[in-house]
Design a protein around this motif. Structure first.
Motif, PDB file in Angstrom:
ATOM      1  N   PRO A 502      36.098  54.176  37.573  1.00  0.00           N
ATOM      2  CA  PRO A 502      35.324  52.931  37.713  1.00  0.00           C
ATOM      3  C   PRO A 502      35.934  51.788  36.897  1.00  0.00           C
ATOM      4  N   LYS A 503      35.856  50.569  37.452  1.00  0.00           N
ATOM      5  CA  LYS A 503      36.332  49.385  36.754  1.00  0.00           C
ATOM      6  C   LYS A 503      35.356  49.008  35.626  1.00  0.00           C
ATOM      7  N   GLN A 504      35.745  48.014  34.835  1.00  0.00           N
ATOM      8  CA  GLN A 504      34.887  47.528  33.765  1.00  0.00           C
ATOM      9  C   GLN A 504      33.958  46.432  34.290  1.00  0.00           C
ATOM     10  N   PHE A 505      32.753  46.363  33.729  1.00  0.00           N
ATOM     11  CA  PHE A 505      31.856  45.259  34.065  1.00  0.00           C
ATOM     12  C   PHE A 505      32.467  43.943  33.573  1.00  0.00           C
ATOM     13  N   SER A 506      32.217  42.877  34.338  1.00  0.00           N
ATOM     14  CA  SER A 506      32.690  41.548  33.942  1.00  0.00           C
ATOM     15  C   SER A 506      31.677  40.521  34.441  1.00  0.00           C
ATOM     16  N   GLU A 507      31.211  39.653  33.541  1.00  0.00           N
ATOM     17  CA  GLU A 507      30.185  38.669  33.906  1.00  0.00           C
ATOM     18  C   GLU A 507      30.726  37.572  34.809  1.00  0.00           C
ATOM     19  N   CYS A 508      32.044  37.372  34.807  1.00  0.00           N
ATOM     20  CA  CYS A 508      32.636  36.346  35.662  1.00  0.00           C
ATOM     21  C   CYS A 508      34.066  36.753  36.010  1.00  0.00           C
ATOM     22  N   THR A 509      34.629  36.102  37.010  1.00  0.00           N
ATOM     23  CA  THR A 509      36.003  36.374  37.411  1.00  0.00           C
ATOM     24  C   THR A 509      36.974  35.721  36.447  1.00  0.00           C
ATOM     25  N   LEU A 510      37.981  36.471  36.033  1.00  0.00           N
ATOM     26  CA  LEU A 510      38.960  35.973  35.074  1.00  0.00           C
ATOM     27  C   LEU A 510      40.366  36.097  35.656  1.00  0.00           C
ATOM     28  N   GLN A 511      41.242  35.219  35.216  1.00  0.00           N
ATOM     29  CA  GLN A 511      42.645  35.309  35.623  1.00  0.00           C
ATOM     30  C   GLN A 511      43.317  36.402  34.801  1.00  0.00           C
ATOM     31  N   GLY A 512      43.807  37.443  35.472  1.00  0.00           N
ATOM     32  CA  GLY A 512      44.395  38.567  34.764  1.00  0.00           C
ATOM     33  C   GLY A 512      45.756  38.254  34.184  1.00  0.00           C
ATOM     34  N   LYS A 513      46.179  39.052  33.203  1.00  0.00           N
ATOM     35  CA  LYS A 513      47.470  38.838  32.562  1.00  0.00           C
ATOM     36  C   LYS A 513      48.637  39.245  33.451  1.00  0.00           C
ATOM     37  N   ASP A 514      48.392  40.185  34.397  1.00  0.00           N
ATOM     38  CA  ASP A 514      49.477  40.671  35.251  1.00  0.00           C
ATOM     39  C   ASP A 514      49.438  40.035  36.628  1.00  0.00           C
ATOM     40  N   ALA A 515      48.840  38.846  36.755  1.00  0.00           N
ATOM     41  CA  ALA A 515      48.737  38.070  37.984  1.00  0.00           C
ATOM     42  C   ALA A 515      47.618  38.539  38.895  1.00  0.00           C
ATOM     43  N   TYR A 516      47.043  39.711  38.623  1.00  0.00           N
ATOM     44  CA  TYR A 516      45.888  40.172  39.386  1.00  0.00           C
ATOM     45  C   TYR A 516      44.620  39.733  38.668  1.00  0.00           C
ATOM     46  N   PRO A 517      43.678  39.119  39.373  1.00  0.00           N
ATOM     47  CA  PRO A 517      42.439  38.675  38.708  1.00  0.00           C
ATOM     48  C   PRO A 517      41.538  39.852  38.365  1.00  0.00           C
ATOM     49  N   VAL A 518      40.731  39.645  37.347  1.00  0.00           N
ATOM     50  CA  VAL A 518      39.666  40.580  37.003  1.00  0.00           C
ATOM     51  C   VAL A 518      38.402  40.038  37.662  1.00  0.00           C
ATOM     52  N   TYR A 519      37.932  40.721  38.713  1.00  0.00           N
ATOM     53  CA  TYR A 519      36.849  40.181  39.512  1.00  0.00           C
ATOM     54  C   TYR A 519      35.497  40.347  38.828  1.00  0.00           C
ATOM     55  N   GLN A 520      34.585  39.486  39.256  1.00  0.00           N
ATOM     56  CA  GLN A 520      33.217  39.503  38.721  1.00  0.00           C
ATOM     57  C   GLN A 520      32.510  40.801  39.132  1.00  0.00           C
ATOM     58  N   ARG A 521      32.070  41.552  38.156  1.00  0.00           N
ATOM     59  CA  ARG A 521      31.298  42.778  38.387  1.00  0.00           C
ATOM     60  C   ARG A 521      30.157  42.786  37.359  1.00  0.00           C
ATOM     61  N   ARG A 522      29.088  42.115  37.714  1.00  0.00           N
ATOM     62  CA  ARG A 522      27.993  41.974  36.758  1.00  0.00           C
ATOM     63  C   ARG A 522      27.176  43.268  36.654  1.00  0.00           C
ATOM     64  N   GLU A 523      26.658  43.487  35.477  1.00  0.00           N
ATOM     65  CA  GLU A 523      25.782  44.639  35.248  1.00  0.00           C
ATOM     66  C   GLU A 523      24.355  44.207  35.585  1.00  0.00           C
ATOM     67  N   ASP A 524      24.105  44.039  36.925  1.00  0.00           N
ATOM     68  CA  ASP A 524      22.857  43.443  37.395  1.00  0.00           C
ATOM     69  C   ASP A 524      21.832  44.478  37.836  1.00  0.00           C
ATOM     70  N   GLY A 525      22.139  45.743  37.710  1.00  0.00           N
ATOM     71  CA  GLY A 525      21.176  46.788  38.067  1.00  0.00           C
ATOM     72  C   GLY A 525      21.216  47.220  39.517  1.00  0.00           C
ATOM     73  N   ASN A 526      21.998  46.539  40.369  1.00  0.00           N
ATOM     74  CA  ASN A 526      22.115  46.947  41.771  1.00  0.00           C
ATOM     75  C   ASN A 526      22.936  48.228  41.869  1.00  0.00           C
ATOM     76  N   THR A 527      22.371  49.226  42.503  1.00  0.00           N
ATOM     77  CA  THR A 527      23.058  50.515  42.658  1.00  0.00           C
ATOM     78  C   THR A 527      22.862  51.049  44.071  1.00  0.00           C
ATOM     79  N   ILE A 528      23.699  52.014  44.430  1.00  0.00           N
ATOM     80  CA  ILE A 528      23.590  52.704  45.717  1.00  0.00           C
ATOM     81  C   ILE A 528      23.710  54.194  45.453  1.00  0.00           C
ATOM     82  N   ARG A 529      22.736  54.944  45.942  1.00  0.00           N
ATOM     83  CA  ARG A 529      22.805  56.397  45.797  1.00  0.00           C
ATOM     84  C   ARG A 529      23.667  56.939  46.939  1.00  0.00           C
ATOM     85  N   MET A 530      24.840  57.485  46.600  1.00  0.00           N
ATOM     86  CA  MET A 530      25.763  58.019  47.592  1.00  0.00           C
ATOM     87  C   MET A 530      25.516  59.502  47.848  1.00  0.00           C
TER      88      MET A 530
END
Length: 546
Positions: A502-530
């Protein structure tokens, strides 16, 4: 979702273009379908949109004698009950029990363990077929392959289900034996030979297809093989015959250029023992027919023929991979025979030799040169690299790396698979859809369209679970297709997921150091039971465009 027009027009821009920064979405889905299937007027094969009639039979150059399979065998392939399902899962083992030859190859078990994921037949390295002697050698563990046909007939079924084949149904094996005993030409010769009292003094002659026989016609028992006493001067051998001794330590190689290559390895697909492709095969115009052309014709969907090949599932995967190696071998033979022409084109200035590091003259004369038309070869890959760099030099570096994967529930796939089949059971069908199994695209945007930072990234990329009530359609699709996990053994490397989930939570999208952005993944409580044990949150969402 359908992409709408931008809210504000841009002066001087064409009306059909959208600026990413003005992108809006409209709720709703537009479904697109391919044109209805057509039928080849020559061989009655089904033709998809933009496929030519040359794809199936070369517009009548190849003619197949479509022989209907034995009814009992056809019913088992189509059986949707427990017996039929068990048969299809173990179909490769059933076929191996009655095969006359052994297949030697490095088989990648990671993709075909049958326990998780999609079953995929993949092989590596050298590939060959071999046939043994008529009698067992001393200290042999058990009889196998052709040896079983000349061994103790009363123990035949017992030998076939021993060691690794104990999951096979004894009644199904007996049924196969009766079908082959009734229809298969090779089976007839082997059974007759097993009853000879002088078999130790004889040899088995496996023959090639007679030159005066029309291609694809059913052979008789005397045409496919014969039992001949050793030293019999009345029998005239040909160069391409396979001579099997009564007892020997050595295994004989069965060459892929012979018509007996397929029927001896795939008795369930070819119950009559009919010949496959032969290097001497000719089309209706009297010209040698290519290996690729033959298999392209035989693996077609036709309304007027019940094909066992297209019902074979896992055995079909083995069959197409096996014969793709044969097709590739035919290409290598042609390349090897035309080295003078290829070397003249390649080494005009010895530039390509310097590229691959071959600066010693002796090395240049030893290696086989592959043309740039050979996909995956060194010259092909280097030319693709040059083309890519030329595009980047003119238009700039790519802005978007987009991956599109095949949806096995596409209507064109679902409509053409048989009951009980999945898309993975029909490689002949799925590979006819462009871009399968997936496609990677590097997209270069115009200067005024280029993404300027995280705010623009968020307009076209999402990595979060959507609200089930506000966007129900998008929620369902994210749940079905865009959740990565739970990780199985196939995607683990040194105890960690190879893709970094799993990726890390992030409150907002950030410009990554390796040219790939770190996308917004908020810890908002939304889940899916798989599943019962796995609940996914935003850390497991694969980046997607709505």
């Amino acid at each position: 979702m359908r992409i709408g027009r931008p809210r504000q027009s841009v002066v001087g821009r064409s009306s059909f273009r959208n600026c990413v920064r003005g992108l809006t979405y409209q709720v709703g889905f537009v479904k697109y379908y391919l044109s209805p299937l057509e039928t080849c007027s020559k061989c009655q094969a089904k033709i998809f949109h933009r496929e030519s009639e040359n794809f199936c039979c070369g517009y009548g150059k190849i003619s197949l004698q479509l022989v209907e399979p034995p009814l009992a065998l056809l019913e088992l392939f189509d059986d949707q009950g427990p017996r039929g399902k068990q048969f299809r899962i173990n179909i490769r083992s059933y076929n191996r029990c009655f095969a006359f030859t052994s297949m030697g190859v490095y088989f990648d078990m990671d993709l075909a363990d049958g326990t998780e994921g999609v079953y995929t037949f993949r092989i590596q390295g050298h590939h060959y077929r071999k046939i043994g002697s008529l009698f067992p050698i001393e200290n042999a563990s058990r009889p196998r392959y052709v040896l079983i046909y000349f061994y103790d007939r009363n123990q035949e079924i017992g030998w076939r289900i021993k060691k690794g084949n104990d999951v096979l149904d004894r009644d199904v094996l007996k049924m196969f034996r009766e079908i082959l005993n009734r229809h298969n030409s090779f089976f007839h010769v082997f059974r007759q030979g097993a009853e000879r009292e002088d078999l130790l003094d004889c040899q088995l002659i496996i023959k090639e297809q007679p030159k005066d026989q029309l291609q694809y016609t059913l052979p008789t028992a005397s045409q496919v093989a014969s039992i001949v006493p050793i030293g019999d001067k009345s029998y005239e051998h040909t160069k391409r015959e396979i001579i099997v001794q009564a007892r020997t330590m050595n295994l004989l190689k069965v060459f892929e250029t012979g018509g007996n290559y397929d029927p001896m390895q795939y008795p369930l697909f070819l119950p009559y023992g009919s010949y496959g492709w032969d290097i001497e095969s000719k089309d209706n115009n009297g010209r040698k027919k290519s290996c690729r052309g033959y298999y392209s014709c035989i693996l077609q969907m036709r309304n007027n023929h019940d094909s066992l090949f297209l019902r074979g599932g896992r055995l079909l995967q083995q069959y197409v991979v096996d014969n793709w190696v044969k097709i590739d071998s035919a290409r290598f033979r042609w390349i090897t025979g035309h080295q003078n022409k290829l070397r003249a084109e390649l080494y005009e200035g010895l530039q390509d030799a310097q590229i691959v590091g071959e600066t010693i003259v002796d090395e240049l004369s030893k290696n086989i040169v592959l043309p740039s038309s050979y996909i995956g070869g060194l010259r092909d890959m280097y030319q693709r690299y040059q083309d890519a760099m030329a595009l980047v030099q003119k238009y700039g570096k790519p802005d978007i790396f987009l991956t599109m994967t095949c949806n096995p529930l596409w209507p064109e796939i679902v409509a053409n698979i048989r009951p009980g089949q999945s898309a993975s059971d029909r490689p002949d069908l799925t590979t006819r859809k462009r871009g399968l199994p997936h496609v990677h695209m590097l997209i270069i945007l115009e200067k005024e369209d280029k993404l300027q930072g995280p705010d623009d990234y968020d307009r076209i990329v999402r990595t979060e679970i959507r609200d089930k009530n506000k966007e129900p359609e998008l929620y369902k699709r994210v749940k079905k297709w865009m959740i990565y996990g739970p990780c199985g053994s196939k995607c683990m490397l040194e105890g960690k997921c190879k893709r970094g989930f799993p990726k890390q939570f992030s409150e907002c999208t950030l410009q990554g150091k390796d040219a790939y952005p770190v996308y917004q993944r908020r810890e908002d409580g939304n889940t899916i039971r798989m599943s019962k044990k796995f609940i996914a949150d935003n850390r497991f969402v694969v980046p997607y465009n709505p």
